[in-house]
Design a protein around this motif. Structure first.
Motif, PDB file in Angstrom:
ATOM      1  N   HIS A  73       0.760  -1.258  -0.118  1.00  0.00           N
ATOM      2  CA  HIS A  73       0.008   0.070   0.087  1.00  0.00           C
ATOM      3  C   HIS A  73       0.871   1.250  -0.111  1.00  0.00           C
ATOM      4  CE1 HIS A  73       0.982  -0.588   4.205  1.00  0.00           C
ATOM      5  NE2 HIS A  73       0.605   0.555   4.397  1.00  0.00           N
ATOM      6  N   ASP A 100      -3.117   3.523  -5.493  1.00  0.00           N
ATOM      7  CA  ASP A 100      -2.344   4.012  -4.569  1.00  0.00           C
ATOM      8  C   ASP A 100      -1.053   4.834  -5.273  1.00  0.00           C
ATOM      9  OD1 ASP A 100      -3.770   3.106  -2.574  1.00  0.00           O
ATOM     10  OD2 ASP A 100      -2.170   2.073  -1.359  1.00  0.00           O
ATOM     11  N   PRO A 131      -9.139  -2.963  -0.821  1.00  0.00           N
ATOM     12  CA  PRO A 131      -9.216  -1.461  -0.523  1.00  0.00           C
ATOM     13  C   PRO A 131      -9.947  -1.400   1.337  1.00  0.00           C
ATOM     14  CG  PRO A 131     -10.991  -1.954  -2.122  1.00  0.00           C
ATOM     15  CD  PRO A 131     -10.107  -3.160  -2.041  1.00  0.00           C
ATOM     16  N   PRO A 135      -6.852   3.081  -0.637  1.00  0.00           N
ATOM     17  CA  PRO A 135      -7.594   2.785  -1.826  1.00  0.00           C
ATOM     18  C   PRO A 135      -7.059   1.528  -2.638  1.00  0.00           C
ATOM     19  CG  PRO A 135      -7.456   5.001  -1.679  1.00  0.00           C
ATOM     20  CD  PRO A 135      -6.176   4.451  -0.681  1.00  0.00           C
TER      21      PRO A 135
END
Length: 234
Positions: A73, A100, A131, A135
């Motif tokens: 992430h 991301d 997510p 996101p």
């Protein structure tokens, strides 16, 4: 698992945790777990763009060269301090979900970012979009080894927790995101075959061989049934 250890630690099957000595931990006292995954004749690094693992990566590079740097992430773009050095050392691509990549910190990195979904370097592994924490958060499933690399979608107990407190927790998120995330997590674990390990970015590994079936399954269910993890608390 030994926290803040200067040496790599074998986990299970093809996965080794890289050194933690030098890692920051924040209020939760859970340092960052970076992993090396033996993948055919090469190595996948997972959540490892940090300076304190460079010596271990240099040794890995001589035995089974790194083929990809997978980032679960966007937060790794802020906490990582060795993108350039590791990119130069390995020549391998950095992979982050496009949702991301578009965020502020990743867009300012001095290395290119590629899409991990269906990337040729990850053949045989499954990239799972999850997510919630961000996101573009992803998990990496290693089906032959029965291992799930969880990133920040699950957090394990820290050094202040004893062995009688095995659990995984979801990170704090908005109510709307939580409802979608918890449903997706429960569906995921219904779909996946038997898992023997869930390896989080922070906190202790969750290993079936150590906990036994009942405690392992309970630790996993706590992701969507239990309370979220507060990064500023225990």
């Amino acid at each position: 698992m030994r926290f803040y250890d200067p040496d790599p630690q074998p986990v299970l099957g093809p996965v080794t945790m890289l050194p933690q000595k030098g890692s920051v931990s924040g209020g939760s006292k859970r340092p960052l777990n970076s992993y090396a995954i033996r993948h055919g004749e090469g190595t996948i690094l997972f959540d490892a763009p940090v300076s304190w693992v460079t010596g271990a990566v240099r040794a890995i590079q001589t035995r089974a060269p790194v083929v990809a740097h997978v980032l679960s992430h966007r937060d790794l773009a802020e906490s990582g301090d060795a993108f350039g050095d590791l990119g130069d050392m390995t020549g391998a691509p950095f992979l982050m979900h496009p949702a991301d990549q578009a965020q502020d910190a990743p867009s300012k990195l001095d290395v290119g970012l590629e899409d991990p979904r269906a990337h040729r370097a990850l053949d045989g592994a499954e990239v799972i979009e999850m997510p919630g924490h961000s996101p573009g958060s992803i998990l990496l499933h290693l089906p032959e080894a029965h291992i799930l690399m969880a990133g920040d979608s699950a957090v394990g107990p820290g050094p202040d927790h004893g062995p009688d407190d095995p659990r995984l927790q979801r990170p704090i998120m908005s109510d709307d995101a939580r409802a979608v995330f918890c449903d997706a997590m429960e569906r995921l674990f219904d779909r996946l075959p038997r898992l023997d390990a869930i390896l989080p970015l922070h906190g202790r590994w969750c290993l079936r061989r150590d906990l036994g079936d009942e405690r392992f399954d309970a630790a996993v269910r706590n992701i969507w049934e239990g309370e979220p993890m507060d990064p500023c608390g225990k």
